[in-house]
Each structure stands twice: as C-alpha cells, then as structure tokens.
Design a protein around this motif. Structure first.
Motif, PDB file in Angstrom:
ATOM      1  N   ARG A  97       0.825  -1.199   0.000  1.00 38.26           N
ATOM      2  CA  ARG A  97       0.000   0.000   0.000  1.00 38.26           C
ATOM      3  C   ARG A  97       0.866   1.258   0.000  1.00 38.26           C
ATOM      4  NH1 ARG A  97      -5.558  -0.482   0.909  1.00 38.26           N
ATOM      5  NH2 ARG A  97      -6.149  -2.540   0.165  1.00 38.26           N
ATOM      6  N   TRP A  98       2.193   1.102   0.201  1.00 35.74           N
ATOM      7  CA  TRP A  98       3.079   2.255   0.096  1.00 35.74           C
ATOM      8  C   TRP A  98       3.570   2.345  -1.337  1.00 35.74           C
ATOM      9  CZ3 TRP A  98       7.623   3.801  -1.816  1.00 35.74           C
ATOM     10  CH2 TRP A  98       8.099   5.057  -1.438  1.00 35.74           C
ATOM     11  N   VAL A  99       3.122   3.333  -2.051  1.00 31.22           N
ATOM     12  CA  VAL A  99       3.559   3.555  -3.423  1.00 31.22           C
ATOM     13  C   VAL A  99       3.810   5.040  -3.593  1.00 31.22           C
ATOM     14  CG1 VAL A  99       2.394   1.581  -4.451  1.00 31.22           C
ATOM     15  CG2 VAL A  99       1.171   3.734  -4.201  1.00 31.22           C
ATOM     16  N   GLN A 100       4.688   5.371  -4.517  1.00 30.07           N
ATOM     17  CA  GLN A 100       4.994   6.764  -4.802  1.00 30.07           C
ATOM     18  C   GLN A 100       5.084   6.948  -6.299  1.00 30.07           C
ATOM     19  OE1 GLN A 100       8.362   8.259  -2.607  1.00 30.07           O
ATOM     20  NE2 GLN A 100       8.377  10.221  -3.705  1.00 30.07           N
ATOM     21  N   CYS A 101       4.477   8.030  -6.783  1.00 29.39           N
ATOM     22  CA  CYS A 101       4.437   8.293  -8.217  1.00 29.39           C
ATOM     23  C   CYS A 101       5.591   9.180  -8.665  1.00 29.39           C
ATOM     24  CB  CYS A 101       3.132   8.992  -8.599  1.00 29.39           C
ATOM     25  SG  CYS A 101       1.786   7.866  -8.981  1.00 29.39           S
ATOM     26  N   GLY A 102       5.973   9.017  -9.939  1.00 31.09           N
ATOM     27  CA  GLY A 102       6.856   9.977 -10.558  1.00 31.09           C
ATOM     28  C   GLY A 102       6.098  11.274 -10.821  1.00 31.09           C
ATOM     29  N   THR A 103       6.811  12.371 -11.009  1.00 31.12           N
ATOM     30  CA  THR A 103       6.160  13.669 -11.182  1.00 31.12           C
ATOM     31  C   THR A 103       5.282  13.728 -12.419  1.00 31.12           C
ATOM     32  OG1 THR A 103       8.174  14.469 -12.281  1.00 31.12           O
ATOM     33  CG2 THR A 103       7.943  14.939  -9.938  1.00 31.12           C
ATOM     34  N   ASP A 104       5.582  12.912 -13.433  1.00 33.06           N
ATOM     35  CA  ASP A 104       4.770  12.930 -14.650  1.00 33.06           C
ATOM     36  C   ASP A 104       3.564  12.002 -14.557  1.00 33.06           C
ATOM     37  OD1 ASP A 104       6.013  10.497 -14.721  1.00 33.06           O
ATOM     38  OD2 ASP A 104       7.022  10.799 -16.646  1.00 33.06           O
ATOM     39  N   GLY A 105       3.443  11.258 -13.466  1.00 35.02           N
ATOM     40  CA  GLY A 105       2.301  10.384 -13.292  1.00 35.02           C
ATOM     41  C   GLY A 105       2.290   9.180 -14.203  1.00 35.02           C
ATOM     42  N   GLN A 106       3.443   8.797 -14.736  1.00 33.98           N
ATOM     43  CA  GLN A 106       3.507   7.678 -15.673  1.00 33.98           C
ATOM     44  C   GLN A 106       3.883   6.360 -15.001  1.00 33.98           C
ATOM     45  OE1 GLN A 106       2.607   7.905 -18.917  1.00 33.98           O
ATOM     46  NE2 GLN A 106       2.069  10.028 -18.474  1.00 33.98           N
ATOM     47  N   MET A 150      12.672  12.382  -8.214  1.00 31.94           N
ATOM     48  CA  MET A 150      13.074  10.984  -8.406  1.00 31.94           C
ATOM     49  C   MET A 150      14.586  10.812  -8.626  1.00 31.94           C
ATOM     50  SD  MET A 150      10.613   8.812  -8.073  1.00 31.94           S
ATOM     51  CE  MET A 150       8.894   9.056  -7.620  1.00 31.94           C
ATOM     52  N   LYS A 151      15.367  11.758  -8.128  1.00 38.38           N
ATOM     53  CA  LYS A 151      16.816  11.661  -8.272  1.00 38.38           C
ATOM     54  C   LYS A 151      17.495  11.096  -7.030  1.00 38.38           C
ATOM     55  CE  LYS A 151      17.205  15.496 -11.560  1.00 38.38           C
ATOM     56  NZ  LYS A 151      17.801  16.827 -11.845  1.00 38.38           N
ATOM     57  N   THR A 152      16.783  11.107  -5.883  1.00 38.79           N
ATOM     58  CA  THR A 152      17.371  10.655  -4.620  1.00 38.79           C
ATOM     59  C   THR A 152      16.354   9.813  -3.870  1.00 38.79           C
ATOM     60  OG1 THR A 152      18.584  12.760  -4.520  1.00 38.79           O
ATOM     61  CG2 THR A 152      18.582  11.396  -2.537  1.00 38.79           C
ATOM     62  N   VAL A 153      16.848   8.799  -3.163  1.00 37.50           N
ATOM     63  CA  VAL A 153      15.980   7.986  -2.320  1.00 37.50           C
ATOM     64  C   VAL A 153      16.600   7.886  -0.937  1.00 37.50           C
ATOM     65  CG1 VAL A 153      17.076   5.859  -3.156  1.00 37.50           C
ATOM     66  CG2 VAL A 153      14.833   5.760  -2.040  1.00 37.50           C
ATOM     67  N   ALA A 154      15.785   8.161   0.089  1.00 36.58           N
ATOM     68  CA  ALA A 154      16.219   8.030   1.479  1.00 36.58           C
ATOM     69  C   ALA A 154      15.629   6.742   2.040  1.00 36.58           C
ATOM     70  CB  ALA A 154      15.763   9.226   2.294  1.00 36.58           C
ATOM     71  N   GLY A 166      19.970   3.816 -12.851  1.00 38.84           N
ATOM     72  CA  GLY A 166      20.658   4.945 -13.478  1.00 38.84           C
ATOM     73  C   GLY A 166      21.505   5.717 -12.477  1.00 38.84           C
ATOM     74  N   GLU A 167      21.283   7.045 -12.403  1.00 43.04           N
ATOM     75  CA  GLU A 167      22.069   7.910 -11.527  1.00 43.04           C
ATOM     76  C   GLU A 167      21.357   8.200 -10.209  1.00 43.04           C
ATOM     77  OE1 GLU A 167      23.100  11.395 -13.678  1.00 43.04           O
ATOM     78  OE2 GLU A 167      24.308  10.326 -15.174  1.00 43.04           O
ATOM     79  N   LEU A 168      20.479   7.333  -9.802  1.00 44.81           N
ATOM     80  CA  LEU A 168      19.756   7.500  -8.543  1.00 44.81           C
ATOM     81  C   LEU A 168      20.729   7.531  -7.369  1.00 44.81           C
ATOM     82  CD1 LEU A 168      16.911   7.530  -7.133  1.00 44.81           C
ATOM     83  CD2 LEU A 168      17.137   5.046  -6.958  1.00 44.81           C
ATOM     84  N   ARG A 169      20.588   8.544  -6.508  1.00 46.04           N
ATOM     85  CA  ARG A 169      21.411   8.675  -5.302  1.00 46.04           C
ATOM     86  C   ARG A 169      20.679   8.071  -4.118  1.00 46.04           C
ATOM     87  NH1 ARG A 169      21.174  13.504  -3.639  1.00 46.04           N
ATOM     88  NH2 ARG A 169      22.918  13.336  -2.184  1.00 46.04           N
ATOM     89  N   THR A 170      21.438   7.556  -3.154  1.00 41.68           N
ATOM     90  CA  THR A 170      20.846   6.980  -1.952  1.00 41.68           C
ATOM     91  C   THR A 170      21.340   7.724  -0.711  1.00 41.68           C
ATOM     92  OG1 THR A 170      22.620   5.346  -1.660  1.00 41.68           O
ATOM     93  CG2 THR A 170      20.712   4.710  -3.022  1.00 41.68           C
TER      94      THR A 170
END
Length: 370
Positions: A97-106, A150-154, A166-170
């Motif tokens: 039930r935890w989901v997160q959308c990209g800014t473009d909603g795709q 969507m460039k960084t994930v905590a 890709g270039e995702l930062r953590t």
C-alpha cells in the motif's frame, strides 16, 4: 436691587440648559459604551454544494504526479491508476500500500518487503524494473521515500542499486531498534526531507545532513506530515491513541523547533496544493469501556483548511445514516479533492444513485478556492 430677581431667573435658565446638555452627553456616552450586536458567524459551506462525481469503489491510496491522477486499491493485491473517474492503468500487482508516483504520473515505485526489492512499474504499459535490493530479513519492512524529482531515495536500510536505477542517489537514514522510523517525507522542491521517529523528528538536507528538528509529544508517532508553503515549518499528525484511532495535529517551526497544537482528536490529516489541508476527526466523545475495546464514533466532521488553518469547507457524517470513517485528500494542483467514506448500513440506501449512498465523491474545488 430691582434687577436681582431677573438675574436669578437667568441663573436658573443657565442651570437647566447645562443640566440638559450634560444629561444628553452622558446618555450618548452610555449608548456608545453598549456592546455592538453580535454578528452571526459566517456559514461554512458543505462539500455537497460543490460539483462532484461518484468515486469508484475501493480505497484511495495517493495522488499520482502533478496531474489529477490518483491511485486506487480495489483489493489487497492490486493498485490501479485513475484519471478522474476513468481507469488508465494495466493490472499492477504491487503487493504494497506504500507507493509513490513519478512527477509525470507515468509510473510508480514501491518496495517488495518479502523479496527485498524496490520496483518501478509503468502504469499504462505494465512494464516493470528492479531499481534496488535490500536485506528484507533484518526487520519488518523498510522505511523509504523518493524525492519528488526521483533523483534521490532516502532509506532506513542499505540499498544496492541496479543498472536500471541509473544515476539515482541513496541516503541512509539512521535507525536503531529503540528508534524505528515511522515516516520519511520530502519537501516539494527535493531540497530537504524529515524523518519521524517514535519521539523525535529530524530535518535533513538533500545530502542527508541534519539541519533541524526536535522532540515531539511523548507516546505519539508521526503517521503523516509535510512542509508548509514557505518550508519553514512542519505540519505533523501525531497518532497517540491506538484504541480509538485518534491523535493531534501540530505545526512545528524548524529553526527553533517550537510546536503548537492546531487541533486535537484528529483521525486523518493530508496535504494538498496551494497549502490546503484535509482534516477529519470525530465530533462526539463516547464513553469508553473498562477494557481495551474501542467504541465507534457516532459523528465525524471532514474539514478543508488553508495554510493558516482557516476553515473553508466542512461536512458532518453520521453513523446513524450508515456513513463512517470519512477521508479527505486534496490534489497537488488544488483543482480536485477526493472525499470518501465507508457505508455500514446498505439497507438505508435503496437508490445507489443517491449522493449519500455512494462511497465518496471526486470534488471540483478549483473555482471555489481562491
């Protein structure tokens, strides 16, 4: 002196003139001192006065991107995407039930706790990819949040990124067994985020450095929260009574960490565009039994408030009418809102087309909010 009686009459005349002037002045001052008639409080409009369409059956999960798209759960295994009342997604077995959308909603991103993976799922095509893996055996679930860009994930667990990331930062969020993470929320511009623990809140910059925060109410958990429009304060829903399912709603200044309670006995709180806030809470105070069992509330109120907490719309729901557990969610653009509730007594709803017999409404609030 022949003129003495005439002089006396003049003196009496002057006396009565002065007395009359003094009495008139005193009366005017007394009249001015009276309190003005109390004006009637302004009538707060109800949501049913707004243009609306029926809400699809299921549970609202989250808004998807900057559009008016939203995610809906129709059962325990699938989450679908809707554009207003139209379903637009391929079947999406998220398992979470935890989901997160990209800014473009795709697309959406979500963790698969049992498999120890973070997956990206394209809503309209059904294509998916694994972005990262983690050790799912080290604890129950993962605390995770992607920045809006969507460039960084905590995350409160170390992530091993895949080539698909890709270039995702953590950013690794500090956590201990005595200090589990309850919530991670980013600011809209991806410049900072906050981490809610059992008794404290830490505000971090985009590199994971602590820049503020402090203690919250003892024996409470941050279950919802967001940055205010100026990003100088946090709005926090502090869940404290797990038997009756309520808590308090506070605003905390980040710089000197001073918290002010805005409303007590809150059951749900959610943010929206233009600083709008959806608040739901019970109205009545049922007498609780001696054991740990809960007692259902008889009346609820759903409220829409602005960034200064000014009341804009309000509507009550009654258990006697078969309505309970209302929820209010405002879209990121503040053009649409979802107001949902649960129906408990279908026998009182012989006509499904009746507004009160529906599970909720999709509200058009754009023209009503200035």
């Amino acid at each position: 002196m022949r003129f003495w009686p005439i002089d006396l009459d003049l003196r009496f005349s002057f006396f009565w003139i002065a007395f009359g002037w003094l009495a008139t002045t005193t009366a005017c001052h007394a009249e001015g001192a009276l309190p003005a008639p109390s004006a009637k409080p302004p009538v707060v409009p109800t949501f049913e006065k707004l243009p609306h369409i029926p809400l699809p059956k299921g549970d609202f999960i989250a808004w998807c991107g900057d559009r008016e798209r939203y995610l809906f759960a129709t059962d325990g295994e699938y989450i679908d995407a809707y554009d207003r009342g139209t379903k637009i997604s391929a079947p999406s077995p998220t398992g979470s039930r935890w989901v997160q959308c990209g800014t473009d909603g795709q697309y959406v991103v979500f963790p698969e706790d049992d498999a120890g993976r973070v997956r990206r799922f394209e809503l309209e095509t059904g294509k998916s990819a694994i972005l990262a893996t983690f050790d799912g055996r080290s604890g129950p679930g993962i605390g995770i949040a992607f920045s809006p860009d969507m460039k960084t994930v905590a995350s409160d667990k170390p992530l091993q990124l895949t080539a698909e990331a890709g270039e995702l930062r953590t950013i690794s969020v500090p956590v201990t067994t005595r200090r589990p993470v309850s919530k991670i929320v980013w600011s809209p511009d991806s410049s900072k985020f906050f981490v809610g623990y059992s008794d404290t809140v830490d505000v971090m910059d985009a590199q994971g450095k602590r820049i503020g925060g402090g203690k919250v109410r003892k024996d409470s958990v941050v279950t919802a929260g967001w940055f205010d429009a100026e990003q100088k304060s946090l709005f926090l829903f502090l869940f404290s009574d797990d038997i009756q399912g309520i808590g308090s709603f506070v605003r905390c200044r980040i710089a000197d960490w001073r918290c002010v309670q805005l409303k007590e006995r809150v059951e749900q709180a959610a943010s929206g565009g233009k600083g709008l806030i959806g608040i739901v809470g019970p109205i009545d105070r049922p007498k609780l039994p001696d054991d740990d069992s809960s007692v259902p509330y008889a009346r609820y109120a759903a409220e829409l408030r602005d960034n200064s907490f000014r009341l804009l719309f309000r509507q009550e729901f009654a258990l006697a009418a078969g309505q309970t557990s209302p929820r209010l969610y405002v879209s990121p653009s503040a053009a649409t809102a979802v107001l949902s509730w649960r129906l408990t007594e279908r026998a009182k709803c012989p006509d499904p087309a009746n507004d009160k017999c529906q599970p909720g409404w999709i509200l058009d609030i754009g023209k009503a909010i200035k």
